[in-house]
Design a protein around this motif. Sequence first.
Motif, PDB file in Angstrom:
ATOM      1  N   PHE A  19       0.847  -1.194   0.000  1.00 45.19           N
ATOM      2  CA  PHE A  19       0.000   0.000   0.000  1.00 45.19           C
ATOM      3  C   PHE A  19       0.885   1.249   0.000  1.00 45.19           C
ATOM      4  CE2 PHE A  19      -2.204  -3.411   2.127  1.00 45.19           C
ATOM      5  CZ  PHE A  19      -3.484  -3.375   1.582  1.00 45.19           C
ATOM      6  N   GLN A  20       0.535   2.199  -0.854  1.00 45.74           N
ATOM      7  CA  GLN A  20       1.184   3.492  -0.800  1.00 45.74           C
ATOM      8  C   GLN A  20       0.535   4.307   0.311  1.00 45.74           C
ATOM      9  OE1 GLN A  20       0.853   5.856  -4.349  1.00 45.74           O
ATOM     10  NE2 GLN A  20       2.424   7.333  -3.703  1.00 45.74           N
ATOM     11  N   VAL A  21       1.362   4.907   1.182  1.00 46.78           N
ATOM     12  CA  VAL A  21       0.857   5.659   2.326  1.00 46.78           C
ATOM     13  C   VAL A  21       1.671   6.945   2.469  1.00 46.78           C
ATOM     14  CG1 VAL A  21       0.032   3.624   3.586  1.00 46.78           C
ATOM     15  CG2 VAL A  21       2.384   4.405   3.902  1.00 46.78           C
ATOM     16  N   GLY A  22       1.310   7.749   3.441  1.00 48.77           N
ATOM     17  CA  GLY A  22       2.130   8.894   3.814  1.00 48.77           C
ATOM     18  C   GLY A  22       1.886  10.140   3.005  1.00 48.77           C
ATOM     19  N   GLY A  23       2.839  11.068   3.139  1.00 51.32           N
ATOM     20  CA  GLY A  23       2.698  12.376   2.532  1.00 51.32           C
ATOM     21  C   GLY A  23       2.643  12.374   1.024  1.00 51.32           C
ATOM     22  N   ALA A  24       3.322  11.421   0.388  1.00 47.58           N
ATOM     23  CA  ALA A  24       3.314  11.378  -1.073  1.00 47.58           C
ATOM     24  C   ALA A  24       1.901  11.120  -1.593  1.00 47.58           C
ATOM     25  CB  ALA A  24       4.280  10.313  -1.579  1.00 47.58           C
ATOM     26  N   LEU A  25       1.176  10.201  -0.950  1.00 53.39           N
ATOM     27  CA  LEU A  25      -0.197   9.913  -1.358  1.00 53.39           C
ATOM     28  C   LEU A  25      -1.087  11.118  -1.075  1.00 53.39           C
ATOM     29  CD1 LEU A  25      -2.475   8.084  -2.340  1.00 53.39           C
ATOM     30  CD2 LEU A  25      -2.586   7.101  -0.023  1.00 53.39           C
ATOM     31  N   ARG A  26      -0.954  11.685   0.100  1.00 51.96           N
ATOM     32  CA  ARG A  26      -1.758  12.873   0.449  1.00 51.96           C
ATOM     33  C   ARG A  26      -1.549  13.991  -0.566  1.00 51.96           C
ATOM     34  NH1 ARG A  26       1.251  14.901   4.703  1.00 51.96           N
ATOM     35  NH2 ARG A  26       2.319  16.108   3.095  1.00 51.96           N
ATOM     36  N   ASP A  27      -0.286  14.294  -0.866  1.00 45.41           N
ATOM     37  CA  ASP A  27      -0.012  15.405  -1.767  1.00 45.41           C
ATOM     38  C   ASP A  27      -0.449  15.101  -3.198  1.00 45.41           C
ATOM     39  OD1 ASP A  27       0.953  16.787   0.364  1.00 45.41           O
ATOM     40  OD2 ASP A  27       3.064  16.621  -0.165  1.00 45.41           O
ATOM     41  N   GLU A  28      -0.317  13.861  -3.612  1.00 45.16           N
ATOM     42  CA  GLU A  28      -0.795  13.495  -4.952  1.00 45.16           C
ATOM     43  C   GLU A  28      -2.299  13.727  -5.064  1.00 45.16           C
ATOM     44  OE1 GLU A  28      -1.458   9.531  -7.713  1.00 45.16           O
ATOM     45  OE2 GLU A  28       0.206   9.513  -6.265  1.00 45.16           O
ATOM     46  N   LEU A  29      -3.028  13.349  -4.028  1.00 43.13           N
ATOM     47  CA  LEU A  29      -4.478  13.548  -4.040  1.00 43.13           C
ATOM     48  C   LEU A  29      -4.845  15.033  -4.032  1.00 43.13           C
ATOM     49  CD1 LEU A  29      -5.475  10.722  -1.539  1.00 43.13           C
ATOM     50  CD2 LEU A  29      -5.852  10.737  -4.014  1.00 43.13           C
ATOM     51  N   LEU A  30      -3.931  15.873  -3.519  1.00 40.69           N
ATOM     52  CA  LEU A  30      -4.149  17.316  -3.513  1.00 40.69           C
ATOM     53  C   LEU A  30      -3.592  17.988  -4.767  1.00 40.69           C
ATOM     54  CD1 LEU A  30      -3.239  18.139   0.200  1.00 40.69           C
ATOM     55  CD2 LEU A  30      -5.499  18.380  -0.844  1.00 40.69           C
ATOM     56  N   GLY A  31      -2.970  17.204  -5.635  1.00 39.50           N
ATOM     57  CA  GLY A  31      -2.375  17.772  -6.842  1.00 39.50           C
ATOM     58  C   GLY A  31      -1.048  18.457  -6.596  1.00 39.50           C
ATOM     59  N   LEU A  32      -0.352  18.076  -5.501  1.00 40.31           N
ATOM     60  CA  LEU A  32       0.934  18.665  -5.165  1.00 40.31           C
ATOM     61  C   LEU A  32       2.049  17.672  -5.441  1.00 40.31           C
ATOM     62  CD1 LEU A  32      -0.047  20.191  -1.692  1.00 40.31           C
ATOM     63  CD2 LEU A  32      -0.023  21.364  -3.909  1.00 40.31           C
ATOM     64  N   SER A  33       3.253  18.175  -5.604  1.00 35.07           N
ATOM     65  CA  SER A  33       4.407  17.295  -5.806  1.00 35.07           C
ATOM     66  C   SER A  33       4.992  16.893  -4.454  1.00 35.07           C
ATOM     67  CB  SER A  33       5.471  17.994  -6.646  1.00 35.07           C
ATOM     68  OG  SER A  33       5.948  19.157  -5.987  1.00 35.07           O
ATOM     69  N   ASN A  34       5.555  15.711  -4.400  1.00 41.64           N
ATOM     70  CA  ASN A  34       6.194  15.206  -3.185  1.00 41.64           C
ATOM     71  C   ASN A  34       7.155  14.098  -3.584  1.00 41.64           C
ATOM     72  OD1 ASN A  34       6.858  13.880  -0.691  1.00 41.64           O
ATOM     73  ND2 ASN A  34       5.005  14.736   0.226  1.00 41.64           N
ATOM     74  N   LYS A  35       8.427  14.248  -3.204  1.00 43.39           N
ATOM     75  CA  LYS A  35       9.440  13.281  -3.619  1.00 43.39           C
ATOM     76  C   LYS A  35       9.528  12.077  -2.689  1.00 43.39           C
ATOM     77  CE  LYS A  35      12.306  16.786  -5.883  1.00 43.39           C
ATOM     78  NZ  LYS A  35      13.638  17.438  -5.941  1.00 43.39           N
ATOM     79  N   ASP A  36       8.813  12.120  -1.552  1.00 45.55           N
ATOM     80  CA  ASP A  36       8.856  10.995  -0.619  1.00 45.55           C
ATOM     81  C   ASP A  36       8.071   9.815  -1.187  1.00 45.55           C
ATOM     82  OD1 ASP A  36      10.290  12.494   1.171  1.00 45.55           O
ATOM     83  OD2 ASP A  36       8.521  13.177   2.260  1.00 45.55           O
ATOM     84  N   ASN A  37       8.533   8.617  -0.892  1.00 39.70           N
ATOM     85  CA  ASN A  37       7.823   7.396  -1.275  1.00 39.70           C
ATOM     86  C   ASN A  37       7.748   6.490  -0.051  1.00 39.70           C
ATOM     87  OD1 ASN A  37       7.254   7.660  -4.151  1.00 39.70           O
ATOM     88  ND2 ASN A  37       9.473   7.669  -4.416  1.00 39.70           N
ATOM     89  N   ASP A  38       6.537   6.206   0.419  1.00 39.58           N
ATOM     90  CA  ASP A  38       6.340   5.353   1.595  1.00 39.58           C
ATOM     91  C   ASP A  38       5.392   4.219   1.250  1.00 39.58           C
ATOM     92  OD1 ASP A  38       7.835   6.917   3.610  1.00 39.58           O
ATOM     93  OD2 ASP A  38       6.309   8.436   3.222  1.00 39.58           O
ATOM     94  N   LEU A  39       5.820   3.001   1.554  1.00 40.36           N
ATOM     95  CA  LEU A  39       4.987   1.830   1.322  1.00 40.36           C
ATOM     96  C   LEU A  39       4.754   1.110   2.638  1.00 40.36           C
ATOM     97  CD1 LEU A  39       6.628   0.330  -1.920  1.00 40.36           C
ATOM     98  CD2 LEU A  39       4.601   1.790  -1.756  1.00 40.36           C
ATOM     99  N   LEU A  40       3.550   0.566   2.795  1.00 38.95           N
ATOM    100  CA  LEU A  40       3.213  -0.262   3.954  1.00 38.95           C
ATOM    101  C   LEU A  40       2.883  -1.653   3.437  1.00 38.95           C
ATOM    102  CD1 LEU A  40       2.735  -0.074   7.066  1.00 38.95           C
ATOM    103  CD2 LEU A  40       0.307   0.186   6.534  1.00 38.95           C
ATOM    104  N   VAL A  41       3.506  -2.654   4.033  1.00 38.91           N
ATOM    105  CA  VAL A  41       3.370  -4.036   3.541  1.00 38.91           C
ATOM    106  C   VAL A  41       2.678  -4.885   4.596  1.00 38.91           C
ATOM    107  CG1 VAL A  41       4.621  -6.089   2.776  1.00 38.91           C
ATOM    108  CG2 VAL A  41       5.434  -3.805   2.124  1.00 38.91           C
ATOM    109  N   THR A  42       1.682  -5.645   4.186  1.00 39.21           N
ATOM    110  CA  THR A  42       1.029  -6.605   5.074  1.00 39.21           C
ATOM    111  C   THR A  42       1.160  -8.000   4.474  1.00 39.21           C
ATOM    112  OG1 THR A  42      -1.122  -6.365   3.968  1.00 39.21           O
ATOM    113  CG2 THR A  42      -0.658  -4.875   5.803  1.00 39.21           C
ATOM    114  N   GLY A  43       1.022  -9.010   5.324  1.00 39.69           N
ATOM    115  CA  GLY A  43       1.005 -10.387   4.848  1.00 39.69           C
ATOM    116  C   GLY A  43       2.357 -11.038   4.720  1.00 39.69           C
ATOM    117  N   LEU A  44       3.442 -10.348   5.083  1.00 36.54           N
ATOM    118  CA  LEU A  44       4.781 -10.923   5.025  1.00 36.54           C
ATOM    119  C   LEU A  44       5.509 -10.663   6.335  1.00 36.54           C
ATOM    120  CD1 LEU A  44       6.086  -9.914   1.458  1.00 36.54           C
ATOM    121  CD2 LEU A  44       5.193 -12.133   2.171  1.00 36.54           C
ATOM    122  N   ALA A  45       6.316 -11.638   6.742  1.00 35.51           N
ATOM    123  CA  ALA A  45       7.166 -11.444   7.912  1.00 35.51           C
ATOM    124  C   ALA A  45       8.335 -10.529   7.544  1.00 35.51           C
ATOM    125  CB  ALA A  45       7.693 -12.790   8.405  1.00 35.51           C
TER     126      ALA A  45
END
Length: 428
Positions: A19-45
């Motif tokens: 899942f993409q999470v964090g400020g990059a997703l928020r800013d994309e939804l607002l039409g803003l640029s953001n160089k951060d990339n944050d992923l959240l992973v479930t289902g794996l150790a």
Amino acid sequence: MNAVQTLSQAIEQQGGQCFQVGGALRDELLGLSNKDNDLLVTGLAAQTLLDILPGKVGQVGLSFEVIKVTLLGETVDVALPRAGQTLEEDLWHRDFTINALARNSRGEVIDPTGGLQDLHHRILRMTSPAVFDQDPLRLLRAVRFVAKLGFDLDEATRATLIQKVHLLQNVAPERIQEEWWRLLSCSNADHVLKALRLARDTGLLVQVFPEFAPCIGFEQQNPHHHLTVDEHIFAAVHHAVQHQKSLRTRLALFFHDIAKPECFSVGADGVGHFYDHEYVGAKTTRQILTRLKCSNDTTLTVTSLVRNHMRPPLRPSRRALRKFMNDLGEAWEDALEMREADLAAHIVPEGFDPVAWAVQIREEGRTMPAVATFDERQLALSGHAIMEAFGVTGEGVGRLKKLAVQQVIEGELENDPEAILQFLRSQV
């Protein structure tokens, strides 16, 4: 594919969900640029995730909960949910609803806290009051997000911020420094002004900078000022942001009049004066920056800017401008920008434009020979030559050299051996 897509594919091929999470997703939804990339992973150790990640893996967080991956020229933070939590539970533990969104590889947005609606209405809302107890720096982050996005705090979040602002005393000064610098670095002047007023009105400003308390609501009783000290400071910072001035200029403007209440006096004509407030303010600024663990370079430069913020005069002679430039060194243009912003927050004579004035002074300054780093070592006449010419030694040589250097700095003397000798003969 980019780095996020490549990582998502590798993770999902092993049965995990990404899942993409964090400020990059928020800013994309607002039409803003953001160089951060944050992923959240479930289902794996954690160890399985480490084994299958492509790219260079480094700076692994405590218990493998955060992994920094460099791939295809990008850096991506890959995280696992907090121990034992589902995706939704993890999102509920984030600071604000607009940051508690997740998007899967199919483009579906998971929004358990109502973040999408708050994005639409431009509202900054805490996910719960407990988030500030978990990390009190989030109190300051709330104000910084106002500076970045221009959002309004909902009433419950505002009330909680006021109630818990004292928790900031438990935050490391380095973290406060970084967050406040990021706030002042934001690019929208109106948003920064809104954030500064919010910090003042909630008590956060005085919690972080107790020296600022006397400035709040302080009437200047001066014909050149129509604003209270705090609003004048905010107006000067607003101008600096609006005109894209440097961060150190903005920092110095934030502190430049902090000593005015301490230095206030009223003349026989009933006019308020603030004699020496630039010197007292520089001392206070140095104490604050030292407390916040700022670098020596930042502390020295910003303190110097505060001390010199009333220079140059509006109609400087070439000599005065030359001395101003030499005293400030490579920071002279920052000091000029600071003077421009300070003047813009004053009542100025009709027809006077601080921006045009600063442009003119800057152009004149740039035509002058480079003397900002001139000292005795660069003098065209050696100490030995002075000894022979005037029969002096030790302190006598030093005194004559200093006289010559000062004249060169002020533009009154050419740095030429014969010219220097002729000048010194007139002084002995």
